[in-house]
Scaffold this motif. Structure first.
Motif, PDB file in Angstrom:
ATOM      1  N   ARG A  27       0.860  -1.179   0.000  1.00  0.00           N
ATOM      2  CA  ARG A  27       0.000   0.000   0.000  1.00  0.00           C
ATOM      3  C   ARG A  27       0.900   1.232   0.000  1.00  0.00           C
ATOM      4  NH1 ARG A  27      -3.324   1.088   5.217  1.00  0.00           N
ATOM      5  NH2 ARG A  27      -1.413   2.250   5.710  1.00  0.00           N
ATOM      6  N   ILE A  28       0.852   1.977  -1.099  1.00  0.00           N
ATOM      7  CA  ILE A  28       1.741   3.112  -1.306  1.00  0.00           C
ATOM      8  C   ILE A  28       0.909   4.394  -1.285  1.00  0.00           C
ATOM      9  CG2 ILE A  28       3.477   4.120  -2.823  1.00  0.00           C
ATOM     10  CD1 ILE A  28       3.823   1.369  -4.087  1.00  0.00           C
ATOM     11  N   SER A  29       1.239   5.274  -0.368  1.00  0.00           N
ATOM     12  CA  SER A  29       0.597   6.594  -0.334  1.00  0.00           C
ATOM     13  C   SER A  29       1.248   7.488  -1.381  1.00  0.00           C
ATOM     14  CB  SER A  29       0.727   7.222   1.051  1.00  0.00           C
ATOM     15  OG  SER A  29       0.096   6.425   2.030  1.00  0.00           O
ATOM     16  N   VAL A  30       0.437   8.177  -2.169  1.00  0.00           N
ATOM     17  CA  VAL A  30       0.941   8.987  -3.276  1.00  0.00           C
ATOM     18  C   VAL A  30       0.448  10.418  -3.135  1.00  0.00           C
ATOM     19  CG1 VAL A  30       1.131   7.047  -4.866  1.00  0.00           C
ATOM     20  CG2 VAL A  30      -1.011   8.315  -4.744  1.00  0.00           C
ATOM     21  N   ARG A  31       1.241  11.329  -3.685  1.00  0.00           N
ATOM     22  CA  ARG A  31       0.878  12.737  -3.812  1.00  0.00           C
ATOM     23  C   ARG A  31       0.877  13.082  -5.291  1.00  0.00           C
ATOM     24  NH1 ARG A  31       4.608  15.700   0.862  1.00  0.00           N
ATOM     25  NH2 ARG A  31       3.476  14.888   2.689  1.00  0.00           N
ATOM     26  N   LEU A  32      -0.294  13.362  -5.827  1.00  0.00           N
ATOM     27  CA  LEU A  32      -0.443  13.606  -7.256  1.00  0.00           C
ATOM     28  C   LEU A  32      -0.027  15.030  -7.592  1.00  0.00           C
ATOM     29  CD1 LEU A  32      -3.911  11.884  -7.801  1.00  0.00           C
ATOM     30  CD2 LEU A  32      -1.641  10.894  -8.054  1.00  0.00           C
ATOM     31  N   GLY A  33       0.760  15.171  -8.670  1.00  0.00           N
ATOM     32  CA  GLY A  33       1.147  16.475  -9.160  1.00  0.00           C
ATOM     33  C   GLY A  33       2.160  17.202  -8.305  1.00  0.00           C
ATOM     34  N   GLU A  34       2.978  16.481  -7.577  1.00  0.00           N
ATOM     35  CA  GLU A  34       4.014  17.105  -6.763  1.00  0.00           C
ATOM     36  C   GLU A  34       5.368  16.507  -7.135  1.00  0.00           C
ATOM     37  OE1 GLU A  34       3.302  16.985  -2.607  1.00  0.00           O
ATOM     38  OE2 GLU A  34       1.291  17.816  -2.731  1.00  0.00           O
ATOM     39  N   PRO A  35       6.428  17.312  -7.163  1.00  0.00           N
ATOM     40  CA  PRO A  35       6.459  18.775  -6.957  1.00  0.00           C
ATOM     41  C   PRO A  35       5.973  19.579  -8.161  1.00  0.00           C
ATOM     42  CG  PRO A  35       8.640  17.965  -7.463  1.00  0.00           C
ATOM     43  CD  PRO A  35       7.763  16.755  -7.396  1.00  0.00           C
ATOM     44  N   ASP A  36       5.799  18.940  -9.325  1.00  0.00           N
ATOM     45  CA  ASP A  36       5.267  19.626 -10.504  1.00  0.00           C
ATOM     46  C   ASP A  36       4.155  18.761 -11.077  1.00  0.00           C
ATOM     47  OD1 ASP A  36       6.563  17.784 -12.711  1.00  0.00           O
ATOM     48  OD2 ASP A  36       8.192  18.323 -11.353  1.00  0.00           O
ATOM     49  N   PRO A  37       3.307  19.328 -11.943  1.00  0.00           N
ATOM     50  CA  PRO A  37       2.143  18.563 -12.437  1.00  0.00           C
ATOM     51  C   PRO A  37       2.488  17.305 -13.214  1.00  0.00           C
ATOM     52  CG  PRO A  37       1.863  20.911 -12.831  1.00  0.00           C
ATOM     53  CD  PRO A  37       3.274  20.732 -12.387  1.00  0.00           C
ATOM     54  N   THR A  38       3.715  17.149 -13.655  1.00  0.00           N
ATOM     55  CA  THR A  38       4.058  15.984 -14.466  1.00  0.00           C
ATOM     56  C   THR A  38       4.517  14.793 -13.644  1.00  0.00           C
ATOM     57  OG1 THR A  38       6.341  16.752 -14.722  1.00  0.00           O
ATOM     58  CG2 THR A  38       4.722  17.475 -16.365  1.00  0.00           C
ATOM     59  N   SER A  39       4.647  14.922 -12.344  1.00  0.00           N
ATOM     60  CA  SER A  39       5.234  13.857 -11.530  1.00  0.00           C
ATOM     61  C   SER A  39       4.286  13.443 -10.422  1.00  0.00           C
ATOM     62  CB  SER A  39       6.573  14.312 -10.938  1.00  0.00           C
ATOM     63  OG  SER A  39       6.372  15.440 -10.096  1.00  0.00           O
ATOM     64  N   ILE A  40       4.602  12.295  -9.815  1.00  0.00           N
ATOM     65  CA  ILE A  40       3.852  11.742  -8.688  1.00  0.00           C
ATOM     66  C   ILE A  40       4.861  11.306  -7.634  1.00  0.00           C
ATOM     67  CG2 ILE A  40       2.258   9.955  -7.921  1.00  0.00           C
ATOM     68  CD1 ILE A  40       1.126   9.839 -10.707  1.00  0.00           C
ATOM     69  N   LEU A  41       4.651  11.736  -6.409  1.00  0.00           N
ATOM     70  CA  LEU A  41       5.504  11.328  -5.300  1.00  0.00           C
ATOM     71  C   LEU A  41       4.861  10.184  -4.546  1.00  0.00           C
ATOM     72  CD1 LEU A  41       6.742  14.735  -3.814  1.00  0.00           C
ATOM     73  CD2 LEU A  41       7.919  13.216  -5.406  1.00  0.00           C
ATOM     74  N   ALA A  42       5.702   9.279  -4.039  1.00  0.00           N
ATOM     75  CA  ALA A  42       5.238   8.108  -3.300  1.00  0.00           C
ATOM     76  C   ALA A  42       5.986   8.018  -1.981  1.00  0.00           C
ATOM     77  CB  ALA A  42       5.454   6.834  -4.120  1.00  0.00           C
ATOM     78  N   ALA A  43       5.282   7.532  -0.967  1.00  0.00           N
ATOM     79  CA  ALA A  43       5.858   7.427   0.368  1.00  0.00           C
ATOM     80  C   ALA A  43       6.681   6.151   0.484  1.00  0.00           C
ATOM     81  CB  ALA A  43       4.759   7.442   1.420  1.00  0.00           C
ATOM     82  N   PHE A  44       7.867   6.312   1.092  1.00  0.00           N
ATOM     83  CA  PHE A  44       8.745   5.167   1.371  1.00  0.00           C
ATOM     84  C   PHE A  44       9.118   5.191   2.852  1.00  0.00           C
ATOM     85  CE2 PHE A  44      13.068   3.541   1.977  1.00  0.00           C
ATOM     86  CZ  PHE A  44      12.874   2.228   1.583  1.00  0.00           C
ATOM     87  N   PRO A  45       8.985   4.070   3.552  1.00  0.00           N
ATOM     88  CA  PRO A  45       8.609   2.743   3.050  1.00  0.00           C
ATOM     89  C   PRO A  45       7.101   2.592   2.906  1.00  0.00           C
ATOM     90  CG  PRO A  45       9.099   2.643   5.383  1.00  0.00           C
ATOM     91  CD  PRO A  45       9.400   4.042   4.970  1.00  0.00           C
ATOM     92  N   SER A  46       6.712   1.660   2.066  1.00  0.00           N
ATOM     93  CA  SER A  46       5.301   1.371   1.866  1.00  0.00           C
ATOM     94  C   SER A  46       4.818   0.382   2.920  1.00  0.00           C
ATOM     95  CB  SER A  46       5.069   0.792   0.466  1.00  0.00           C
ATOM     96  OG  SER A  46       5.795  -0.415   0.306  1.00  0.00           O
ATOM     97  N   LYS A  47       3.488   0.352   3.101  1.00  0.00           N
ATOM     98  CA  LYS A  47       2.884  -0.595   4.029  1.00  0.00           C
ATOM     99  C   LYS A  47       2.762  -1.955   3.352  1.00  0.00           C
ATOM    100  CE  LYS A  47       2.180   2.269   7.435  1.00  0.00           C
ATOM    101  NZ  LYS A  47       2.862   2.119   8.741  1.00  0.00           N
ATOM    102  N   VAL A  48       3.277  -2.982   4.027  1.00  0.00           N
ATOM    103  CA  VAL A  48       3.237  -4.342   3.505  1.00  0.00           C
ATOM    104  C   VAL A  48       2.060  -5.062   4.143  1.00  0.00           C
ATOM    105  CG1 VAL A  48       4.473  -6.519   3.248  1.00  0.00           C
ATOM    106  CG2 VAL A  48       5.721  -4.349   3.153  1.00  0.00           C
ATOM    107  N   MET A  49       1.192  -5.602   3.320  1.00  0.00           N
ATOM    108  CA  MET A  49      -0.020  -6.284   3.781  1.00  0.00           C
ATOM    109  C   MET A  49      -0.007  -7.710   3.249  1.00  0.00           C
ATOM    110  SD  MET A  49      -2.594  -3.091   2.858  1.00  0.00           S
ATOM    111  CE  MET A  49      -3.821  -3.459   4.093  1.00  0.00           C
TER     112      MET A  49
END
Length: 723
Positions: A76-98
């Motif tokens: 389970r990866i938390s994402v931030r859409l359009g950050e830091p610019d509209p062309t990219s997506i940031l993801a949280a590390f580490p991700s939650k393992v289920m």
């Protein structure tokens, strides 16, 4: 005020909640460590077993789910859409393992999440499980989340003595607990995971061929299904596709306890009373009466004679079935015929290669669009030319399962088409010849798109389709060679409502991602695909390759649906302007957009230390050289050929421009000559004006110019003196 403090030892759950949260690092999604697989996986991850995979899901908000086939866990990866610019997506590390609390004895090929993000399906050819993402426990290391996981329909589909296969599994759009399954025994089943995960709540046995009639085997083999959208009776419809390309409709099909908007139910209820009960056709009156009785029993609130302002905003469907009738299998849907068109082609349009492999329902404003994909790489895009209406077959009672209080807990019925030949629907038919007569809605062919896929597989291409969540007119087509985007520009009812005349404008097809490294190489399909969007109007697609590499591409939406501006009122057009407007493009837009995006092979970490003349170095150089030649060199050849092909046209354009330039220069010389003459005439006029002013001044200075006339007294005195 007193505060009571409990100083006893905290429970396990409270201890877990008091542990400090691990620091989160935000990295680009494509560089997330989850998508960096070891070399062993990369070397063997490109094998293709012929089944489509999609191991990525999105909850519609800020969480991306990815099933790791090697580790048998869900990230389970938390994402931030359009950050830091509209062309990219940031993801949280580490991700939650289920992880599942039970061992999975099958290979997961697809995952799917429900509307509220509380449950996720693990779908495979040998098993089907639902993983509940909330109400979980943690493992001993406090890093892995153990989720409750249960098997669905294992006694029906996956028992050792059963050969029934699941063909398509999908969540119902109006319920978070209902699941639709189409299987190889031509049965559509609805499971209610909140009550029973082993036995279905509703069963519909599909019989597209009437008893005693002969049709080929492909016409009785179902392939795919899709639920309808939020439009009139479409929300109660199930579309079923068979391998010969024929499409059937089940209506009404409603999960017990599903929730619908009050305005939507009231709209179809009033429609049945207005156009059905008041019709002069007895068949229309009978069909609408059955629909009204079904609505009043399923949604008792609509039977109230008065409508109060405090009516509920949503209605819950009650379990109900007509005791003497079963839902009819409407179809096959026929192509609408124009004047002079052959009626024998009404059932199927242009023949496509291979067999039908997948189906998509798409609701765009007021248009219901259905898309059928074929193994030969073609897409048939149709629009429903009429509204869907519920149809029952009388004297075929369903089989009901009731409890001790006579409440319906489950039902099963045989669904057959209406006996007799279906009439051929034409555009010039009046409204009373089609409404509430039990006829399935006809199809209006919008386009047939050929994706031009490579013929590398014996069984044909595996094609899956999805809708852009931001722009409903765009359809993503995922196939063996990558991803294509199909944009619909003409929609019959929507374009008519908006006053657009784009009847002859065909859909536009844009290649988005190419995963084929050459025509001779084996296909390398994606194992994960999802489309993301945010509230600011930005859209992205995320793809995961078979080597666990992530690809993020921003999709443009603002300029795809711009209409072609044509001034039809202007009768006379200048010849030069007309030539300039009708001049075709020198280079096609496909070449101007540059070469297609290709996926480079993953380089080993010790590539820099490999000698160029070694076997590994030569192999790597040969591989990169082939990719360079197949993509960039061929693109350069295409550009060279097109420029060479357009050389005469370019020369003619240059000659025309030179002629127009010389003509403009001659006009400028004439204007300059006229300007000098005008300047001379102006100077002469100024001189004449000055001379006239001088003469006027001289006249004013003469003695007689200041004489005053005699007054009356002076005239009288002059007269007396003259006597």
């Amino acid at each position: 005020m007193r505060f009571n403090f409990d100083l006893s030892e905290p429970s396990t759950d409270s201890r877990l909640s008091l542990t400090p949260k691990e620091e989160v690092e935000w990295v680009p999604l494509q560089k997330h460590p989850v998508f960096s697989a070891p070399d062993a996986v990369r070397n063997g991850g490109g094998k293709f077993n012929g089944a489509p995979k999609n191991l990525v899901a999105w909850d519609g908000a800020s969480r991306l789910y990815y099933w790791d086939q090697n580790a048998q866990c869900l990230h389970r990866i938390s994402v931030r859409l359009g950050e830091p610019d509209p062309t990219s997506i940031l993801a949280a590390f580490p991700s939650k393992v289920m992880r599942a609390d039970v061992k999975l004895n099958f290979e997961v090929s697809r995952i799917s999440i429900n509307r509220n993000g509380s449950a996720l399906l693990l779908i495979g050819s040998d098993g089907l499980c639902v993983m509940y993402l909330y109400g979980r426990t943690c493992s001993s290391d406090n890093k892995t989340i153990i989720c409750r996981t249960v098997s669905v329909g294992s006694q029906i589909y996956f028992s050792s003595s059963n050969v029934i296969r699941t063909l398509q599994v999908s969540w119902h759009p109006y319920s978070d607990t209902h699941l639709g399954i189409l299987s190889s025994d031509s049965v559509f089943r609805l499971f209610n995971l909140a009550s029973d995960v082993m036995q279905p709540e509703q069963e519909y046995y599909l019989q597209p061929v009437e008893p005693g009639r002969y049709r080929n085997a492909a016409s009785i083999c179902p392939v795919d299904f899709s639920f309808g959208g939020d439009h009139l009776w479409d929300r109660f419809s199930v579309f079923v596709l068979f391998s010969d390309g024929s499409i059937y409709i089940l209506c009404p099909v409603v999960p017990f306890g599903s929730v619908y908007k009050w305005e939507s139910i009231l709209e179809i209820y009033n429609d049945a009373q207005t156009f059905g009960l008041r019709s002069v056709n007895s068949l229309a009156v009978r069909n609408s009466s059955l629909a009204i009785s079904w609505l009043e029993a399923t949604f008792p609130e609509v039977a109230q004679e008065t409508i109060d302002e405090g009516d509920p905003p949503a209605l819950k469907a009650h379990p109900h079935a007509l005791f003497d009738s079963s839902v009819s299998l409407q179809g096959p849907l026929r192509k609408i015929c124009h004047g002079g068109e052959d009626e024998s082609l009404a059932v199927r349009g242009a023949e496509c290669e291979g067999r039908a492999v997948s189906f998509l329902y798409n609701l765009v404003s007021k248009d219901s669009i259905v898309v059928t994909s074929w193994s030969g790489g073609q897409l048939q895009i149709d629009a429903l030319a009429d509204e869907i209406q519920p149809v029952w077959t009388v004297n075929i009672p369903p089989r009901l399962c009731v409890d001790s209080q006579d409440r319906i807990r489950g039902l099963a019925m045989i669904c057959e088409p209406i006996s007799g030949e279906l009439p051929v629907v034409k555009l010039d038919q009046p409204l009373d010849h089609t409404v509430w007569l039990g006829h399935p809605p006809p199809l209006l062919r919008l386009a047939t798109v050929d994706l031009a896929l490579p013929k590398n597989t014996e069984s044909g291409s595996i094609i899956t389709m999805s809708i852009d969540p931001l722009m409903q007119e765009r359809i993503y087509v995922v196939h063996d060679g990558g991803i294509d985007s199909v944009v619909l520009h003409f929609l019959p009812f929507t374009s008519q409502t908006r006053g657009k005349d784009e009847t002859n404008r065909s859909p536009s097809v844009h290649p988005v991602l190419n995963t084929c490294q050459g025509e001779t190489s084996s296909p390398s399909p994606l194992c994960g695909f999802v489309s993301l969007s945010d509230s600011f109007g930005y859209s992205w697609i995320v793809g995961v390759t078979s080597t666990q590499e992530c690809v993020v591409i921003e999709m443009k939406t603002w300029n795809l649906l711009l209409p072609v501006q044509i001034d039809s009122e202007k009768k006379s057009v200048d010849l030069g302007a007309k030539k300039e407007r009708d001049t075709p493009d020198i280079i096609s837009k496909e070449l101007l957009s540059g070469p297609k995006v290709i996926l480079l092979p993953q380089a080993s970490p010790n590539l820099r230390s490999v000698a160029a003349d070694s076997i590994e170095g030569r192999s790597t150089l040969h591989q990169y050289f082939n990719l360079f030649q197949e993509n960039y060199v061929e693109y350069a050849h295409k550009v060279h050929f097109e420029l060479k092909h357009h050389a005469p046209q370019l020369k003619q354009i240059i000659d025309d421009q030179h002629a127009r330039l010389s003509e403009a220069q001659n006009k400028i010389l004439k204007v300059e000559e006229r300007q000098s003459r005008l300047e001379e005439r102006i100077d002469h006029a100024v001189q004449q004006h000055n001379i006239l002013e001088q003469r006027l001044q001289h006249l004013r200075n003469l003695p007689g110019a200041h004489k005053k006339p005699l007054s009356g007294a002076e005239h009288a005195l002059k007269a007396e003196l003259g006597k």
